[in-house]
Design a protein around this motif. Sequence first.
Motif, PDB file in Angstrom:
ATOM      1  N   SER A 137       2.650  10.895 -10.858  1.00 50.69           N
ATOM      2  CA  SER A 137       3.975  10.492 -11.419  1.00 50.69           C
ATOM      3  C   SER A 137       3.607  10.747 -12.880  1.00 50.69           C
ATOM      4  O   SER A 137       2.823  10.259 -13.210  1.00 50.69           O
ATOM      5  CB  SER A 137       4.431   9.344 -10.731  1.00 50.69           C
ATOM      6  N   PRO A 138       4.315  11.665 -13.607  1.00 48.24           N
ATOM      7  CA  PRO A 138       4.173  11.740 -15.067  1.00 48.24           C
ATOM      8  C   PRO A 138       4.221  10.578 -15.795  1.00 48.24           C
ATOM      9  O   PRO A 138       3.541  10.499 -16.847  1.00 48.24           O
ATOM     10  CB  PRO A 138       5.617  12.565 -15.480  1.00 48.24           C
ATOM     11  N   GLU A 139       5.052   9.343 -15.321  1.00 46.18           N
ATOM     12  CA  GLU A 139       4.947   8.190 -16.201  1.00 46.18           C
ATOM     13  C   GLU A 139       3.719   7.630 -16.375  1.00 46.18           C
ATOM     14  O   GLU A 139       3.387   6.700 -17.305  1.00 46.18           O
ATOM     15  CB  GLU A 139       6.161   7.356 -15.769  1.00 46.18           C
ATOM     16  N   GLN A 140       2.996   7.673 -15.296  1.00 44.84           N
ATOM     17  CA  GLN A 140       1.397   7.289 -15.220  1.00 44.84           C
ATOM     18  C   GLN A 140       0.629   7.566 -16.389  1.00 44.84           C
ATOM     19  O   GLN A 140      -0.066   6.886 -16.926  1.00 44.84           O
ATOM     20  CB  GLN A 140       0.811   7.324 -13.802  1.00 44.84           C
ATOM     21  N   LEU A 141       0.962   8.819 -17.093  1.00 48.22           N
ATOM     22  CA  LEU A 141       0.243   9.408 -18.249  1.00 48.22           C
ATOM     23  C   LEU A 141       0.309   8.450 -19.380  1.00 48.22           C
ATOM     24  O   LEU A 141      -0.659   8.430 -20.151  1.00 48.22           O
ATOM     25  CB  LEU A 141       0.690  10.721 -18.494  1.00 48.22           C
ATOM     26  N   SER A 153       4.367   0.244 -12.047  1.00 50.82           N
ATOM     27  CA  SER A 153       4.423   1.092 -10.794  1.00 50.82           C
ATOM     28  C   SER A 153       5.264   0.049  -9.724  1.00 50.82           C
ATOM     29  O   SER A 153       4.955  -1.141  -9.689  1.00 50.82           O
ATOM     30  CB  SER A 153       3.300   1.513 -10.199  1.00 50.82           C
ATOM     31  N   SER A 154       5.942   0.881  -8.929  1.00 53.07           N
ATOM     32  CA  SER A 154       6.814   0.140  -7.770  1.00 53.07           C
ATOM     33  C   SER A 154       5.777  -0.262  -6.845  1.00 53.07           C
ATOM     34  O   SER A 154       6.091  -1.270  -6.055  1.00 53.07           O
ATOM     35  CB  SER A 154       7.834   1.018  -7.285  1.00 53.07           C
ATOM     36  N   GLY A 155       4.694   0.116  -6.670  1.00 55.94           N
ATOM     37  CA  GLY A 155       3.641  -0.227  -5.712  1.00 55.94           C
ATOM     38  C   GLY A 155       2.822   0.786  -5.593  1.00 55.94           C
ATOM     39  O   GLY A 155       2.578   1.764  -6.456  1.00 55.94           O
ATOM     40  N   GLY A 156       1.917   0.621  -4.508  1.00 61.89           N
ATOM     41  CA  GLY A 156       0.709   1.751  -4.266  1.00 61.89           C
ATOM     42  C   GLY A 156       1.188   2.857  -3.300  1.00 61.89           C
ATOM     43  O   GLY A 156       0.407   3.679  -2.856  1.00 61.89           O
ATOM     44  N   GLY A 162       7.763   4.385 -10.877  1.00 64.26           N
ATOM     45  CA  GLY A 162       7.466   3.264 -11.775  1.00 64.26           C
ATOM     46  C   GLY A 162       8.575   2.930 -12.256  1.00 64.26           C
ATOM     47  O   GLY A 162       9.611   3.698 -12.713  1.00 64.26           O
ATOM     48  N   GLU A 163       8.903   1.655 -12.829  1.00 69.79           N
ATOM     49  CA  GLU A 163      10.000   1.049 -13.239  1.00 69.79           C
ATOM     50  C   GLU A 163       9.503   1.235 -14.976  1.00 69.79           C
ATOM     51  O   GLU A 163       8.509   0.836 -15.442  1.00 69.79           O
ATOM     52  CB  GLU A 163       9.980  -0.380 -13.058  1.00 69.79           C
ATOM     53  N   TYR A 962       3.908  -3.498  -1.462  1.00 70.30           N
ATOM     54  CA  TYR A 962       2.822  -2.188  -1.183  1.00 70.30           C
ATOM     55  C   TYR A 962       1.496  -2.439  -2.141  1.00 70.30           C
ATOM     56  O   TYR A 962       1.783  -2.094  -3.266  1.00 70.30           O
ATOM     57  CB  TYR A 962       3.536  -1.043  -1.288  1.00 70.30           C
ATOM     58  N   PRO A 963       0.589  -2.615  -1.596  1.00 69.59           N
ATOM     59  CA  PRO A 963      -0.455  -3.062  -2.675  1.00 69.59           C
ATOM     60  C   PRO A 963      -0.885  -1.753  -3.339  1.00 69.59           C
ATOM     61  O   PRO A 963      -1.203  -0.602  -2.823  1.00 69.59           O
ATOM     62  CB  PRO A 963      -1.854  -3.532  -1.698  1.00 69.59           C
TER      63      PRO A 963
END
Length: 977
Positions: A137-141, A153-156, A162-163, A962-963
Amino acid sequence: MRKLLNSLWLLLFMLPISFFAQNVVSGVVTESATGLPVPGVNVVVQGTSNGTTTDFDGNYTIEDVAEGDVLAFSFLGFATEEIPYEGQSTLDVQLEEDQATLDEVVLIGYGATTEQDATGAVEKISPDEFNQGAVVSPEQLISGKSAGVRITSSGGAPGGGGEIRIRGGSSLSGNNSPLIVVDGIPLDQRGVQGVRNQLNSINPNEIEDFVVLKDAAATSIYGSRASNGVILITTKSGKKNADLRIDYDIKASVGSNTNKIDNLNAEQFRNLIQNEPGTDPSLLGNNNTDWQDQIYQTSVGTINNLTVTQGFDNFTYRVNYNHTRQTGVLKTDLYERNALNIALNQDLFDNSLKLSLTSKGIIDANDFADEGAIGAAVAFDPTQPVYDNSLPFGGFYEFSRVNSEGEIVPLNQATRNPLALLLQNDAEGETKRNITNFNVEYRFPFLKELKFNANAGFDYAENEGHNRRPFNSAAVTNVEAPYEEVYSGINRNVLLDFYFNYKDEVEALDTEIDLTAGHSYQEFFIENRTRSNPNDNITETFDVNRNSLESYFARASFDIANKYLLSASYRRDGSSRFSEDNRWSSFPSASIGWKIHEENFLRDSGILNQLKLRAGYGVTGNQEIGPNYGYAGIYTPSISGAQYQFGNQFYNTLRPEEFDQNLKWEELQTFNAGIDFGFLDNRLSGSVDGYYRETKDLLATVPVPAGANLSDLLVTNVGETVSKGIEVALNGSLVRSENFNWDVNYNITFQDLEITTLSLGNDPNFFIPQGGISGGVGNNIQLWKAGYDPTTFFVFRQVYNEAGQPIEGAYVDVNGDNEINEADKQPYKKASPDYFMGFTNTINYKNFDFSFTFRGSFGNYVYNNAQSSNGFITAGTVTPQDYYANLNANVLESNFQNSQFFSDYYIRSADFVKLDNISLGYFIPGNKIDVRASLTATNVLTITEYEGLDPEIPNGIDNNFYPRSRSFVLGFNFQFK
């Protein structure tokens, strides 16, 4: 005579040698601004391989230099100096700071500026700053990379989104996510049906940069959608005059669950049931089952990217194919993406006409796990077996009974077998999506300063999928027929905008002007169909959702004497979501800047190379209110199960929906002041911003008196909020040398958000319950109330004994009436942090690179619903039928016999520091192929006192989460020359 002849012969012999003799040059290289020596500077005889580097004191010596040669002195962060050699033996050089960083182009919406000329709170995040690893997911960058930007992140779940919150958000019922603009196309803020995260359509490997627009001075050019900030994503394109290049990148990852809910094990559960009065231990089994171990697995994933790019004088292309496949740590969960990205650029008519096409074709496929298995694994009796072939439930054990007809049927209200919920579930979905944008830029030959820009694009998606369970699944209510739900949908987003831009320098006024004016039209269309057969009754639904937005916008910017900056923008938006009386609204902004470093008294300071003050004011809006026709009285046709019978004929009914004819968009006013600075040739640089925001005509779903409307809940304009904060970003180059470089980025954000008005009347005690929890029916643990943060909890204050143990049912009598009732509940703590931070280190040594990122969040609290819903004796022992449910291990500490859902005992500090990302890479150059190998770990370490699964919970309520897994990623990148 012989000696004289020998001397003459030697002289004649040495003459040609001395004619071709090469010289030795030495000297010191220093910074022009500070006079400090610069180690690691490359000193090369231009056009040759003859070169050296400066030592720690800036000294260098280079041999074999002939007159007429050119010596080139180069180092990262400085402009290259090229000096002809004229026979001198000593050559000292001063390097000037490279202004390319300050002059770097930054997008600002319908145009661009440079970093040093920006007057708003604007930040550009480039690939060398991105988080590494198997990023889907791009926002993780950019998590942890920008002050004021919090990404949770909304979960695993694989491919999960992600929010994203910029400056904390500004709305209640409205959308709090920023507007995302991809290659000029604003995405639908409601998302796309059937996908876990609509940003997954953007391949992270193909992102050139992110630009975050934070304050209204920067975002108001987007008007009615900019209250929560704007993120501009630009994808990669080909480079001019570049040779054919082929890149292949592969990443393989494995992940595991690092934490579980702390439940009673089988032995503890048996002891509790056997010692609890009134229980029947014969209902227990003989097994020792860890149900969380049964539903979780090691996740695996691969990401493949194949890229071909080439550039000519007037044409470039870039083609990328991406395949991503990732399983979840929850069994049966799978995300898979196949994507083709194309970028074409053509220049015509001596570069007067520029044509650009970007197209992203994506097939997004998912196998959705039943996440209800997470809660079931927490609650299922650990003494029972996983499998039982004697029962008619597909080989799985289920709580069951024998009915009056002698059939074995599941207990209606019992927890279902967690593994059966996963393995007997067939839930698949596929979304085909294309995002295409065609841009035309034309510079008028008769007026070179004027250009025309047109942008036409669409974002089109089709999705289809199904959810199925076999007839022998205990999760199916009607055991005589399988359950099936089939769905499909369409999302269509079309855009057409154009603008004129005029840039020129008025020499008489020593002023650069930049003028923009344009028009935009965007339309959104959503259609969805669903067909299902609950209880053997076929139900069909069909819904069409359509709205449009038309806009006019303008911006004027002035740079006076390269010192004083003025900018103003104006946007006029009209939305079909509002009535004609409220359809149009205006969104102005104004900002100023002062480049103090360009003043004569600082220009030659030798230490300070950037100092700019900024201030701005602007108005933005929010039209993401949920209903498209909330202002109009509309009717909804009934579904097949809610028809009216006349004789033998069934007719659909029409149900009138609630409406507010005066509905209008939220309006946000923002004041922002900031300072940008750089010292010692930008070895230390950064910015500080302070903001104050007021949201008026706040949109919220509020209860209304019976008979006042067509429903007891209504979306309407009901209140105001105020938010304020301080953002600090620091960048440091701790070490600069040829072989070793060390860069540090640190950002911290302080924020505060408060509802100041929230009522349709004048009741000071009015509040709206929020934050539904597991346990009971309709229970809420949070509230919206004037004077408090929107994530504030609403609880009783627990009373404790001398040993520090909570006393069951004993709460503080707040109002002193000798009764404990709803009047004694108090707003207490909140889920949003007081401040949060990010800390990144990037180290390069020769061909090695190493980086790591920490994130921290402080002052935030979590309601531990995993404990409160199963952390009391009767949660597992008092059931409607003959079975027992497992309990949270916290029951051994609290000794609660009955539910204490609203006790502040369960509100826990959730401060944390996380080592999010750590990466090590090695670059291996070659003649025909370059290789980079990397090893990355994500979600490495969490430092927290929170006892639950994870302190980072998006809504502050920890239940069935969700872990997030800890993953290790091995990557290889091959560049074929």
